[in-house]
Scaffold this motif. Structure first.
Motif, PDB file in Angstrom:
ATOM      1  N   ILE A  15      46.279  30.287  -5.568  1.00 36.24           N
ATOM      2  CA  ILE A  15      46.019  30.813  -6.602  1.00 36.24           C
ATOM      3  C   ILE A  15      46.101  29.868  -8.002  1.00 36.24           C
ATOM      4  N   ALA A  16      46.778  28.755  -7.888  1.00 35.19           N
ATOM      5  CA  ALA A  16      46.897  27.708  -8.633  1.00 35.19           C
ATOM      6  C   ALA A  16      45.422  27.081  -8.821  1.00 35.19           C
ATOM      7  N   ALA A  17      44.520  27.430  -8.380  1.00 36.63           N
ATOM      8  CA  ALA A  17      43.210  26.828  -8.272  1.00 36.63           C
ATOM      9  C   ALA A  17      42.571  26.778  -9.474  1.00 36.63           C
ATOM     10  N   PHE A  18      43.033  27.932 -10.389  1.00 37.68           N
ATOM     11  CA  PHE A  18      42.418  28.394 -11.815  1.00 37.68           C
ATOM     12  C   PHE A  18      42.808  27.004 -12.342  1.00 37.68           C
ATOM     13  N   LYS A  19      44.149  26.464 -12.373  1.00 36.84           N
ATOM     14  CA  LYS A  19      44.497  25.341 -13.132  1.00 36.84           C
ATOM     15  C   LYS A  19      43.515  24.093 -12.816  1.00 36.84           C
ATOM     16  N   ALA A  20      43.301  23.984 -11.448  1.00 37.87           N
ATOM     17  CA  ALA A  20      42.301  22.779 -11.303  1.00 37.87           C
ATOM     18  C   ALA A  20      41.294  22.773 -12.075  1.00 37.87           C
ATOM     19  N   ALA A  21      40.695  23.886 -12.401  1.00 37.84           N
ATOM     20  CA  ALA A  21      39.356  24.092 -13.193  1.00 37.84           C
ATOM     21  C   ALA A  21      39.598  23.741 -14.656  1.00 37.84           C
ATOM     22  N   ALA A  22      40.813  24.117 -15.229  1.00 40.79           N
ATOM     23  CA  ALA A  22      41.193  23.822 -16.642  1.00 40.79           C
ATOM     24  C   ALA A  22      41.487  22.037 -16.624  1.00 40.79           C
ATOM     25  N   LEU A  23      42.044  21.758 -15.241  1.00 35.28           N
ATOM     26  CA  LEU A  23      42.362  20.262 -15.199  1.00 35.28           C
ATOM     27  C   LEU A  23      40.745  19.413 -15.153  1.00 35.28           C
ATOM     28  N   THR A  24      39.905  19.885 -14.548  1.00 33.06           N
ATOM     29  CA  THR A  24      38.616  19.486 -14.436  1.00 33.06           C
ATOM     30  C   THR A  24      37.896  19.144 -15.756  1.00 33.06           C
ATOM     31  N   SER A  25      38.146  20.069 -16.655  1.00 34.31           N
ATOM     32  CA  SER A  25      37.658  20.067 -18.078  1.00 34.31           C
ATOM     33  C   SER A  25      38.452  19.068 -18.895  1.00 34.31           C
ATOM     34  N   LYS A  26      39.666  18.696 -18.617  1.00 32.12           N
ATOM     35  CA  LYS A  26      40.478  17.984 -19.494  1.00 32.12           C
ATOM     36  C   LYS A  26      39.972  16.538 -18.950  1.00 32.12           C
ATOM     37  N   PHE A  27      39.962  16.160 -17.591  1.00 27.77           N
ATOM     38  CA  PHE A  27      39.408  15.035 -17.225  1.00 27.77           C
ATOM     39  C   PHE A  27      38.149  14.671 -17.850  1.00 27.77           C
ATOM     40  N   VAL A  28      37.174  15.346 -17.677  1.00 28.65           N
ATOM     41  CA  VAL A  28      35.968  15.122 -18.195  1.00 28.65           C
ATOM     42  C   VAL A  28      35.825  14.829 -19.824  1.00 28.65           C
ATOM     43  N   ALA A  53      29.777  23.209 -13.299  1.00 32.41           N
ATOM     44  CA  ALA A  53      29.608  23.465 -14.496  1.00 32.41           C
ATOM     45  C   ALA A  53      30.637  22.471 -15.418  1.00 32.41           C
ATOM     46  N   LEU A  54      31.798  22.444 -14.995  1.00 33.42           N
ATOM     47  CA  LEU A  54      32.723  21.822 -15.777  1.00 33.42           C
ATOM     48  C   LEU A  54      32.652  20.038 -15.562  1.00 33.42           C
ATOM     49  N   SER A  55      32.505  19.776 -14.240  1.00 28.80           N
ATOM     50  CA  SER A  55      32.343  18.436 -13.958  1.00 28.80           C
ATOM     51  C   SER A  55      31.121  17.827 -13.931  1.00 28.80           C
ATOM     52  N   ARG A  56      29.868  18.538 -14.158  1.00 27.27           N
ATOM     53  CA  ARG A  56      28.761  18.075 -13.971  1.00 27.27           C
ATOM     54  C   ARG A  56      28.035  17.387 -12.936  1.00 27.27           C
ATOM     55  N   GLN A  57      28.763  17.695 -11.635  1.00 24.79           N
ATOM     56  CA  GLN A  57      28.637  17.019 -10.536  1.00 24.79           C
ATOM     57  C   GLN A  57      28.365  18.115  -9.282  1.00 24.79           C
ATOM     58  N   SER A  58      27.955  17.888  -8.417  1.00 22.35           N
ATOM     59  CA  SER A  58      27.776  18.670  -7.115  1.00 22.35           C
ATOM     60  C   SER A  58      29.093  18.827  -6.598  1.00 22.35           C
ATOM     61  N   VAL A  59      29.446  19.805  -6.034  1.00 22.96           N
ATOM     62  CA  VAL A  59      30.894  20.266  -5.256  1.00 22.96           C
ATOM     63  C   VAL A  59      30.423  19.969  -3.843  1.00 22.96           C
ATOM     64  N   TYR A  60      31.674  19.290  -3.228  1.00 20.83           N
ATOM     65  CA  TYR A  60      31.558  19.117  -1.916  1.00 20.83           C
ATOM     66  C   TYR A  60      32.430  20.408  -1.214  1.00 20.83           C
ATOM     67  N   GLU A  61      31.758  20.744  -0.272  1.00 23.98           N
ATOM     68  CA  GLU A  61      32.349  22.035   0.505  1.00 23.98           C
ATOM     69  C   GLU A  61      32.321  21.855   2.038  1.00 23.98           C
ATOM     70  N   ASP A  62      31.582  21.327   2.655  1.00 25.41           N
ATOM     71  CA  ASP A  62      31.371  21.111   4.078  1.00 25.41           C
ATOM     72  C   ASP A  62      31.179  19.634   4.492  1.00 25.41           C
TER      73      ASP A  62
END
Length: 403
Positions: A15-28, A53-62
C-alpha cells in the motif's frame, strides 16, 4: 545534490506504493532523472501511467518487453542508474533479493546493477518482526544493501508499530546525503569511533555491563566511511556486523578500551566517543566462579579511568566529540560535560524518551558545540542521525577553520 543524477525507483506491491508516486514527483522537482520499475503486484495499488506522467519516462514492467532491439532493457537501465531505491520494499522482495532470486524485471535489474541499492521496507509490524524477515534484512546489509529504517506509527492494516515506510521527504534527504558523499567531505581524515558497552568482570561467568547496543557508533562508522574518512572502530561486545572497509579493534573492559583509544589518539583527526563505558568496576575479581553462599553478597566498586576527560586534557589538534545519555536535565548535564571534559561537540539524548533509548533503531538528539551552536533533531533512524552528527562536526570544523 540529486540534480542531474539518475535515480532508479523500484516499486513493489504494498500500500505504501502511493508514497512512491509522491517520491517520484519530489525527485523530478529536485532535478533528478527518474526511471521506475514496477512489480506486477504493485500495479494493483498504483498504475504505471501515474509514474509515467510523474517521471516523464516509460515505466519498466516486464523483463521480456524489449522496446529497443539494440538494447537489453534490464541491463540498460541497470547500467544507467547512479543509485537504486526500492520503495516500498516488501517482505517478498526482500526475501528474493536476500536469496538471489531474479524472476521479474525488478529483481533481475537489481542483480545486474553495480549502483548502490537502498531499501525502504514497508510491511505489517508482525511481518517486520518475524525472525526470517530480520535475517533477510541482515543478509542484505552484509551484502552491501543500505536499509532505511522506517518509523513507527499507524499502518494501513490497522496495526500500530514498526513497518511504516520512511516518508518521501526523508528518502529525498537520504539521497541528497548519498550524492553529497561524492564530495569526499572527510577524505584523508582519520576518525576514531568508540561503540557499544564494556563488560567489567566479576568472575569467569559474571560481569557488569549496560544496555548499549553499539548501533549509534556503528552507524557513525558507516557514515564516516561513506564521507571518505579512514575509520578505526573500537568496539565493546556487540552482536553487530562492522561496516566493510572499517578497521575494528575489539575490546571488553573499560581499561582495554582506554588502552585502545590512547594507542590511536595521536594519529586521529577526529575522535567520536559513542561507547557507553562503565564508570565503575569490581575492586576484587575472582579467577574461579564464586559459589552461592548464605546471606548477601556485597561487591565493592572502584572508578574506571575517565577516557573522555583524559582525551580532553591531552588533545592537541584533534576534534573531540562526546555523548551524553541522560535521564533528566539533559541539556544542563550535556553542557557541563562539554566544558568539564574540554570537548568540541557533544551529542545529547534522553534515554527515557520513546525512540531515543539504548537498543532502539532510532534516536532523538541535540548537538551542542563549544562555540555555542546548538541543534535539535526529531526522531530519526540512527543511520540518518549519524549523518546529522557528522554534518555538525564538519560545520564546526569549518567555523573554526580546522581539519
Amino acid at each position: 545534490m540529486v540534480k542531474g543524477k539518475n535515480i532508479l525507483l523500484a516499486v513493489s506491491g504494498g500500500i505504501a506504493a502511493f508514497k512512491a508516486a509522491a517520491l517520484t514527483s519530489k525527485f523530478v522537482q529536485a532535478g533528478a532523472n527518474v526511471k521506475v520499475i514496477m512489480t506486477q503486484s504493485s500495479k494493483e495499488f498504483v498504475t504505471p501511467l501515474t509514474f509515467q506522467a510523474l517521471s516523464r519516462q516509460s515505466v519498466y514492467e516486464d523483463t521480456f518487453t524489449e522496446p529497443d532491439p539494440t538494447k537489453i532493457a534490464h541491463i540498460d537501465v541497470a547500467d544507467w542508474a547512479d543509485v537504486v531505491l526500492v520503495a516500498p520494499a516488501t517482505a517478498n522482495v526482500i526475501a528474493k533479493l536476500a536469496h538471489g532470486i531474479s524472476d521479474d524485471m525488478l529483481t533481475t535489474t537489481l542483480l545486474a546493477t553495480t549502483a548502490p541499492i537502498y531499501l525502504a521496507p514497508a510491511m505489517n509490524v508482525n511481518m517486520y518482526a518475524k525472525p526470517v524477515v530480520q535475517r533477510n534484512i541482515m543478509t542484505l546489509k552484509e551484502d552491501g544493501y543500505i536499509v532505511i529504517d522506517g518509523g513507527e506509527g499507524y499502518l494501513a492494516c490497522g496495526w500500530t508499530g514498526k513497518g511504516r515506510m520512511a516518508e518521501p521527504e526523508d528518502l529525498l534527504k537520504i539521497l541528497h546525503k548519498h550524492f553529497q558523499q561524492d564530495t569526499g567531505r572527510l577524505t584523508g581524515k582519520k576518525v576514531v569511533i568508540t561503540a557499544g558497552p564494556t563488560q567489567e568482570r566479576i568472575d569467569p561467568v559474571r560481569f557488569f555491563t549496560n544496555h548499549s547496543s553499539g548501533k549509534m557508533g556503528y552507524a557513525l562508522a558507516q557514515a564516516v566511511k561513506e564521507y571518505g574518512g579512514q575509520v578505526t572502530l573500537i568496539s565493546g561486545p556487540t552482536s553487530l556486523t562492522p561496516p566493510a572497509g572499517v578497521k575494528v579493534v575489539n575490546v571488553e573492559s573499560a581499561e582495554e578500551m582506554y588502552e585502545a583509544v590512547m594507542n590511536h589518539f595521536d594519529q586521529a583527526d577526529i575522535v567520536i566517543k559513542a561507547a557507553a563505558v562503565a564508570d565503575y568496576r569490581p575492586k576484587e575479581t575472582f579467577d574461579q566462579k564464586r559459589k552461592k553462599q548464605p546471606g548477601e553478597w556485597s561487591i565493592e566498586m572502584e572508578r574506571t579511568m575517565d577516557i573522555l576527560k583524559t582525551l580532553g586534557e591531552q588533545k592537541s589538534s584533534q576534534l573531540l566529540v562526546g555523548f551524553a545519555a541522560e535521564s533528566e536535565q539533559v541539556e544542563m548535564y550535556a553542557r557541563n560535560k562539554l566544558e568539564s571534559k574540554n570537548l568540541d561537540l557533544i551529542v545529547a539524548n534522553n534515554i527515557l524518551q520513546e525512540g531515543a533509548g539504548f537498543k532502539s533503531d532510532t534516536n532523538i538528539i541535540m548537538t551542542i558545540a563549544s562555540d555555542g551552536t546548538k541543534k535539535e533533531y526529531p526522531m530519526l533512524s540512527k543511520d540518518e542521525v549519524a549523518y546529522r552528527i557528522l554534518d555538525d562536526i564538519i560545520s564546526y570544523a569549518q567555523r573554526r577553520d580546522v581539519l
